[in-house]
Enzyme design. Structure first.
Site, mmCIF file in Angstrom:
data_model
loop_
_atom_site.group_PDB
_atom_site.id
_atom_site.type_symbol
_atom_site.label_atom_id
_atom_site.label_comp_id
_atom_site.label_asym_id
_atom_site.label_seq_id
_atom_site.Cartn_x
_atom_site.Cartn_y
_atom_site.Cartn_z
ATOM 1 N N LYS A 231 65.940 -35.949 76.742
ATOM 2 C CA LYS A 231 67.038 -34.922 76.675
ATOM 3 C C LYS A 231 67.129 -34.403 75.271
ATOM 4 O O LYS A 231 67.568 -35.066 74.382
ATOM 5 C CB LYS A 231 68.227 -35.617 77.256
ATOM 6 C CG LYS A 231 69.455 -34.634 77.137
ATOM 7 C CD LYS A 231 70.689 -35.279 77.508
ATOM 8 C CE LYS A 231 72.153 -34.525 77.400
ATOM 9 N NZ LYS A 231 73.322 -35.120 77.721
ATOM 10 N N ASP A 236 75.607 -29.341 72.775
ATOM 11 C CA ASP A 236 76.322 -29.515 74.037
ATOM 12 C C ASP A 236 77.723 -29.350 73.944
ATOM 13 O O ASP A 236 78.527 -30.164 73.434
ATOM 14 C CB ASP A 236 75.954 -31.023 74.713
ATOM 15 C CG ASP A 236 76.730 -31.077 76.132
ATOM 16 O OD1 ASP A 236 77.338 -30.248 76.710
ATOM 17 O OD2 ASP A 236 76.842 -32.458 76.515
ATOM 18 N N LYS A 243 84.047 -29.102 76.544
ATOM 19 C CA LYS A 243 84.622 -30.303 75.847
ATOM 20 C C LYS A 243 85.881 -30.149 75.169
ATOM 21 O O LYS A 243 85.974 -29.114 74.356
ATOM 22 C CB LYS A 243 83.272 -30.970 74.935
ATOM 23 C CG LYS A 243 82.133 -31.392 75.716
ATOM 24 C CD LYS A 243 81.393 -32.341 74.516
ATOM 25 C CE LYS A 243 80.188 -32.649 75.451
ATOM 26 N NZ LYS A 243 80.316 -33.905 76.352
ATOM 27 N N ASP A 254 73.344 -34.557 70.771
ATOM 28 C CA ASP A 254 72.475 -34.834 72.242
ATOM 29 C C ASP A 254 71.162 -34.405 72.322
ATOM 30 O O ASP A 254 70.823 -34.414 73.464
ATOM 31 C CB ASP A 254 73.484 -33.413 73.064
ATOM 32 C CG ASP A 254 73.820 -34.140 74.372
ATOM 33 O OD1 ASP A 254 73.724 -35.316 74.639
ATOM 34 O OD2 ASP A 254 74.159 -33.460 75.338
ATOM 35 N N ASP A 313 79.364 -29.768 82.009
ATOM 36 C CA ASP A 313 79.275 -30.812 81.172
ATOM 37 C C ASP A 313 78.093 -32.053 81.521
ATOM 38 O O ASP A 313 77.606 -32.831 80.622
ATOM 39 C CB ASP A 313 80.505 -31.301 80.539
ATOM 40 C CG ASP A 313 80.484 -32.104 79.240
ATOM 41 O OD1 ASP A 313 79.434 -31.660 78.550
ATOM 42 O OD2 ASP A 313 81.385 -32.716 78.900
ATOM 43 N N GLU A 315 75.206 -31.815 82.215
ATOM 44 C CA GLU A 315 73.896 -30.871 81.970
ATOM 45 C C GLU A 315 72.669 -31.603 81.835
ATOM 46 O O GLU A 315 71.544 -31.237 82.262
ATOM 47 C CB GLU A 315 74.017 -29.969 80.875
ATOM 48 C CG GLU A 315 73.860 -30.365 79.472
ATOM 49 C CD GLU A 315 74.632 -31.492 79.133
ATOM 50 O OE1 GLU A 315 75.970 -31.702 79.696
ATOM 51 O OE2 GLU A 315 74.336 -32.258 78.216
ATOM 52 N N ARG A 317 71.526 -34.436 83.205
ATOM 53 C CA ARG A 317 70.605 -34.970 84.298
ATOM 54 C C ARG A 317 70.202 -33.756 84.936
ATOM 55 O O ARG A 317 69.106 -33.895 85.689
ATOM 56 C CB ARG A 317 71.808 -35.623 85.053
ATOM 57 C CG ARG A 317 72.912 -34.637 85.679
ATOM 58 C CD ARG A 317 74.127 -35.435 86.331
ATOM 59 N NE ARG A 317 75.046 -36.414 85.022
ATOM 60 C CZ ARG A 317 75.860 -36.972 85.362
ATOM 61 N NH1 ARG A 317 76.169 -37.238 86.867
ATOM 62 N NH2 ARG A 317 76.543 -37.645 84.628
#
Ligand code: BES
Ligand code: ZN
Ligand code: ZN
Length: 470
Positions: A231, A236, A243, A254, A313, A315, A317
């Site tokens: 990833k 993010d 967030k 991230d 959020d 995201e 996956r």
């Protein structure tokens, strides 16, 4: 830092100071025991004191096992860093590789944005050893630690500088290594491939996405093909499911899964392992804007699965779903994805431990063993059919979040599982590194900032796989 194996005693070694590793038994034999006691020193892990008058750094150890030695070396470096000692001598120890790793990992500093840095004088560690393969052991340990520090540097670099394009440039640079090739794909390729989930996450970002695909092919016939999928969220923000301010800080980290994949590939190539290794990274930001993807959207992934977005959020996956579909096209013998995927994993296993998920307990067991040798902490989280049901969607094939607030690390793993074809179920492992990837309070030999989580355990594992007969 330079590491030199040496066979002479400290007095004639030319070193300015020596490191004494002190467990409870050795403590009893020390000449300076009373003085050490007066200083509050205990022969325990993470204790240490530097006595310039006797040119000795005393470092406590619970035992002389590998991770104790890493901790001890990092402690010695910390005690010496403000001194003018240039060359240090370390008394004979059982595992010189662990010692080297401890020094290299413990001395890492992220200085890119500091206008002034404290000078560091320590240049060389002379290690007393009679091992005939000392040079090889040192080289291997340095390679593994440097690959880890490389991943830290990637993660620590700020999101304004470290964009998906920058990540792709860094990956390209790794193709200078022997046996390494790199392909970088842009948004047009993602469209052709039908990677709508990955593209949706990128949509509100001013930085275009990149799919990075590095391959290391060994000179000798490869024993296995291992594919790492990372990833690579260079930032993010949470997207429209924004967030809260406090949780957004550190989200430059991230991209840690992608950074680990880069580090592993670099390390595997430098070690010349007899394993074909791929690093596939989905690099993008998750931002807000008028064209941002939304809760309520339905996206179609590369394999045709439709996904209801209920939280932007979640995201990682979505990006991984498309990258995992792509990766299976290269027929891996082992497929590992690494991601700072869920805050829930940190709640489940704590901030020091990587959550390990998958279907093949034997394969997972071998990774746990390698991780334990490397000093990284891992813990298994188990899938079950009831958690899987929580991902049901009324409008699409699957929802991107669970309908329950519990078991979030596992439901994220189960979301990824739906993108793993039957043929690869037993070959796949999911690593949630959300806890250990970024260090907010220093622990062990990790400084504040990135830890390079995932690099060492997987390099130890690949090394073990390369040595397996058959
Ligand atoms: N990148 C985060 C996960 C994360 C959280 C990593 C804290 C490191 C530290 C991920 O994209 C995320 O936001 N996940 C959500 C999922 C939720 C919306 C189901 C989370 O964990 O809250
Ligand atoms: Zn997120
Ligand atoms: Zn994320």
């Amino acid at each position: 830092m330079i590491f030199t194996p040496i066979q002479t005693p400290f007095e004639t070694s030319g070193a300015h100071a020596r490191v004494m590793l002190v467990d409870a038994a050795r403590f009893e034999t020390l000449e300076e025991k009373a003085l050490l006691e007066a200083y509050g020193f205990k022969p325990k892990s993470e204790a240490g004191v530097y006595f310039p008058h006797s040119k000795t750094v005393y470092v406590g150890c619970d035992s002389f096992e590998a991770d104790e030695l890493r901790l001890a070396a990092a402690k010695a470096w910390e005690l010496l860093k403000a001194s003018t000692c240039k060359v240090v001598y370390v008394e004979d120890c059982a595992d010189i590789g662990a010692l080297v790793e401890g020094f290299e990992l413990g001395s890492y500093q992220f200085t890119a944005y500091k206008s002034k840095n404290d000078p560091v004088h320590l240049e060389e560690v002379r290690i007393a050893t009679a091992a005939s393969d000392a040079t090889e052991q040192i080289q291997k340990a340095r390679t593994i630690a440097n690959a880890t520090n490389y991943a830290k540097e990637v993660v620590n670099t700020i999101p304004n500088d470290y964009t998906p394009v920058r990540m792709a440039d860094d990956a390209m640079k790794l193709s200078a290594l022997e046996g390494v090739t790199c392909k970088v794909y842009d948004e047009h390729f993602l469209e052709e491939q039908g990677m709508e989930a990955f593209l949706a996450v990128n949509r509100a970002s001013v930085h275009p996405p990149r799919l990075i695909h590095l391959t290391y092919t060994p000179k000798e016939p490869a024993k296995k093909r291992v594919i790492f999928v990372g990833k690579g969220l260079t930032y993010d923000s949470g997207g429209l499911s924004l967030k809260p301010g406090d949780s957004m800080v550190t989200m430059k980290a991230d991209k840690s899964g992608g950074a680990a994949a880069l580090g592993i590939l670099k390390g595997a190539a430098e070690l010349g392992l007899a394993i074909e290794v791929h690093a596939i990274i989905g690099a993008t930001e998750n931002m807000i804007g008028g064209n941002a993807y939304k809760p309520d959207d339905v996206l179609k992934a590369k394999n045709g699965t439709t996904i209801e977005v209920r939280n932007t959020d979640a995201e990682g996956r979505l990006v991984l779903a498309d990258c995992l579909c792509y990766a299976q096209g290269f027929k891996p013998d082992i497929l590992v994805d690494m991601a700072t995927l869920t805050g829930a994993c940190v709640v489940a296993v704590g901030e020091y431990t990587t959550g390990v998920m998958g279907h093949n307990q034997a394969l997972i067991g071998s990774l746990h063993s390698a991780a334990a040798m490397s000093g990284e902490l891992t813990g298994s989280l188990h899938f079950n059919r009831y958690l899987k049901k929580l991902l049901k969607s009324s409008v699409a094939d699957i929802s991107n979040i669970s309908s329950s607030r519990y078991g979030g690390a596992i439901t994220a793993g189960l979301f990824l599982d739906t993108f793993i074809e039957e043929e690869y179920k037993q070959k796949w492992i999911h690593l949630d590194i959300a806890g250990p990837a970024y260090v907010e309070k220093p622990w062990g030999y990790n400084q504040t900032g990135a830890s390079g989580a995932g690099v060492r355990m997987n390099l130890y594992w690949l090394d073990a796989l390369a040595k397996e007969v058959n």
